[in-house]
Design a protein around this motif. Structure first.
Motif, mmCIF file in Angstrom:
data_model
loop_
_atom_site.group_PDB
_atom_site.id
_atom_site.type_symbol
_atom_site.label_atom_id
_atom_site.label_comp_id
_atom_site.label_asym_id
_atom_site.label_seq_id
_atom_site.Cartn_x
_atom_site.Cartn_y
_atom_site.Cartn_z
ATOM 1 N N PHE A 72 1.018 -1.367 -0.398
ATOM 2 C CA PHE A 72 0.146 0.040 -0.330
ATOM 3 C C PHE A 72 0.939 1.211 0.542
ATOM 4 O O PHE A 72 1.742 1.016 0.675
ATOM 5 N N THR A 73 0.738 2.606 -1.196
ATOM 6 C CA THR A 73 1.321 3.426 -1.129
ATOM 7 C C THR A 73 0.374 4.503 -1.196
ATOM 8 O O THR A 73 1.124 5.410 -1.568
ATOM 9 N N GLN A 74 -0.827 4.923 -0.611
ATOM 10 C CA GLN A 74 -1.597 5.781 -1.352
ATOM 11 C C GLN A 74 -1.742 6.320 0.574
ATOM 12 O O GLN A 74 -2.574 7.087 0.878
ATOM 13 N N GLN A 75 -0.451 6.716 1.524
ATOM 14 C CA GLN A 75 -0.671 6.930 2.931
ATOM 15 C C GLN A 75 -0.942 8.355 2.203
ATOM 16 O O GLN A 75 -1.862 8.791 3.148
ATOM 17 N N SER A 76 -0.458 8.957 1.742
ATOM 18 C CA SER A 76 -0.964 11.066 1.338
ATOM 19 C C SER A 76 -1.882 10.598 0.996
ATOM 20 O O SER A 76 -3.121 11.714 1.546
ATOM 21 N N GLN A 77 -3.014 10.153 0.370
ATOM 22 C CA GLN A 77 -4.487 9.822 -0.362
ATOM 23 C C GLN A 77 -5.223 9.823 1.015
ATOM 24 O O GLN A 77 -6.614 10.604 1.188
ATOM 25 N N VAL A 78 -4.803 8.927 2.353
ATOM 26 C CA VAL A 78 -5.514 8.560 3.320
ATOM 27 C C VAL A 78 -5.432 10.778 4.475
ATOM 28 O O VAL A 78 -6.329 10.501 4.716
ATOM 29 N N MET A 79 -4.504 10.505 3.934
ATOM 30 C CA MET A 79 -3.965 12.269 4.784
ATOM 31 C C MET A 79 -4.616 13.329 3.960
ATOM 32 O O MET A 79 -4.593 14.676 5.029
ATOM 33 N N ASN A 80 -5.070 13.237 3.054
ATOM 34 C CA ASN A 80 -6.047 14.420 2.831
ATOM 35 C C ASN A 80 -7.848 14.288 3.782
ATOM 36 O O ASN A 80 -7.820 15.330 3.339
ATOM 37 N N GLY A 81 -7.394 13.391 3.686
ATOM 38 C CA GLY A 81 -9.019 13.005 4.880
ATOM 39 C C GLY A 81 -9.230 13.984 6.047
ATOM 40 O O GLY A 81 -9.631 14.732 6.371
ATOM 41 N N ALA A 82 -7.659 13.919 6.736
ATOM 42 C CA ALA A 82 -7.090 15.273 7.657
ATOM 43 C C ALA A 82 -7.318 16.205 7.345
ATOM 44 O O ALA A 82 -7.571 17.160 7.845
ATOM 45 N N SER A 83 -6.287 16.870 6.081
ATOM 46 C CA SER A 83 -6.542 17.692 5.532
ATOM 47 C C SER A 83 -6.890 18.822 5.452
ATOM 48 O O SER A 83 -7.302 19.601 5.526
ATOM 49 N N ASP A 84 -7.974 18.193 4.901
ATOM 50 C CA ASP A 84 -9.038 18.829 4.519
ATOM 51 C C ASP A 84 -9.941 19.019 5.581
ATOM 52 O O ASP A 84 -10.768 20.220 5.096
ATOM 53 N N ARG A 85 -10.122 18.061 6.411
ATOM 54 C CA ARG A 85 -10.379 18.735 7.322
ATOM 55 C C ARG A 85 -9.812 19.513 8.422
ATOM 56 O O ARG A 85 -11.389 20.496 8.999
ATOM 57 N N LEU A 86 -9.164 20.456 8.157
ATOM 58 C CA LEU A 86 -8.149 21.437 9.188
ATOM 59 C C LEU A 86 -8.820 22.412 8.059
ATOM 60 O O LEU A 86 -8.940 23.089 8.879
ATOM 61 N N ILE A 87 -9.270 22.694 6.733
ATOM 62 C CA ILE A 87 -8.623 23.669 6.093
ATOM 63 C C ILE A 87 -10.442 24.120 5.998
ATOM 64 O O ILE A 87 -11.490 25.201 6.010
ATOM 65 N N GLU A 88 -11.306 23.072 6.038
ATOM 66 C CA GLU A 88 -12.720 22.926 5.849
ATOM 67 C C GLU A 88 -13.240 23.479 7.501
ATOM 68 O O GLU A 88 -14.082 24.264 7.571
ATOM 69 N N ARG A 89 -12.753 23.955 8.762
ATOM 70 C CA ARG A 89 -13.073 23.877 10.232
ATOM 71 C C ARG A 89 -11.787 24.806 10.328
ATOM 72 O O ARG A 89 -12.919 25.928 10.773
ATOM 73 N N LEU A 90 -11.055 25.605 9.792
ATOM 74 C CA LEU A 90 -10.233 26.686 10.153
ATOM 75 C C LEU A 90 -9.963 27.681 8.906
ATOM 76 O O LEU A 90 -9.659 28.999 9.291
ATOM 77 N N GLY A 91 -9.846 27.391 7.750
ATOM 78 C CA GLY A 91 -9.843 27.490 6.804
ATOM 79 C C GLY A 91 -8.489 28.255 6.904
ATOM 80 O O GLY A 91 -7.192 27.230 6.739
#
Length: 140
Positions: free
Chosen positions: A90-109
């Protein structure tokens, strides 16, 4: 939003020092209940892993809010480090982490924009698929 989980050992959930909040690794759990378990790429698909990562991001924000007196005290998320329990190949760790990044930007701009490292690991505590740690600039 999310309540703050009690640490699973002899450490603090957050340390504030010099205007920085250092958040200990957060697992996708509510209280003692792990909400996601397994390895990404074998039993946990990318969508579920992204949801788990987003929950971990919420828990990081909750930990900082609890320590500082509110989410509005977050000046800027500086760094996010994500550990992804990965099946062999499995080599898509960055895709997984997009879930966290997107949430931070959604909540905090723009305050949620950050640097990031995504790491694939063999195992995580309690069999979690994702663990996140965070550093953020805060005002007291």
């Amino acid at each position: 939003m999310s309540s703050v989980n009690k640490p699973g050992g002899n450490y603090l959930p957050v340390i504030i020092h010099g205007g920085l909040a250092y958040v200990s690794g957060q697992l996708p759990r509510r209280g003692e209940d792990l909400l996601y378990a397994g390895k990404v790429g074998a039993g946990v698909d990318i969508g579920a892993a992204q949801e788990a990562a987003a929950l971990c991001a919420d828990l990081c924000i909750a930990a900082i809010s609890h320590a500082t007196g509110g989410e509005d005290r977050i000046v800027q998320v500086l760094q996010l480090v994500g550990y992804v329990a990965s099946a062999p190949g499995f080599t898509q760790q960055s895709q997984v982490m997009n879930g966290a990044s997107d949430r931070l930007i959604e909540r905090l701009g723009d305050r949620g924009r950050h640097t990031r490292t995504s790491v694939g690991v063999a195992e995580l505590p309690r069999g979690a698929p994702v663990e996140l740690s965070m550093i953020a600039a805060v005002r007291s």
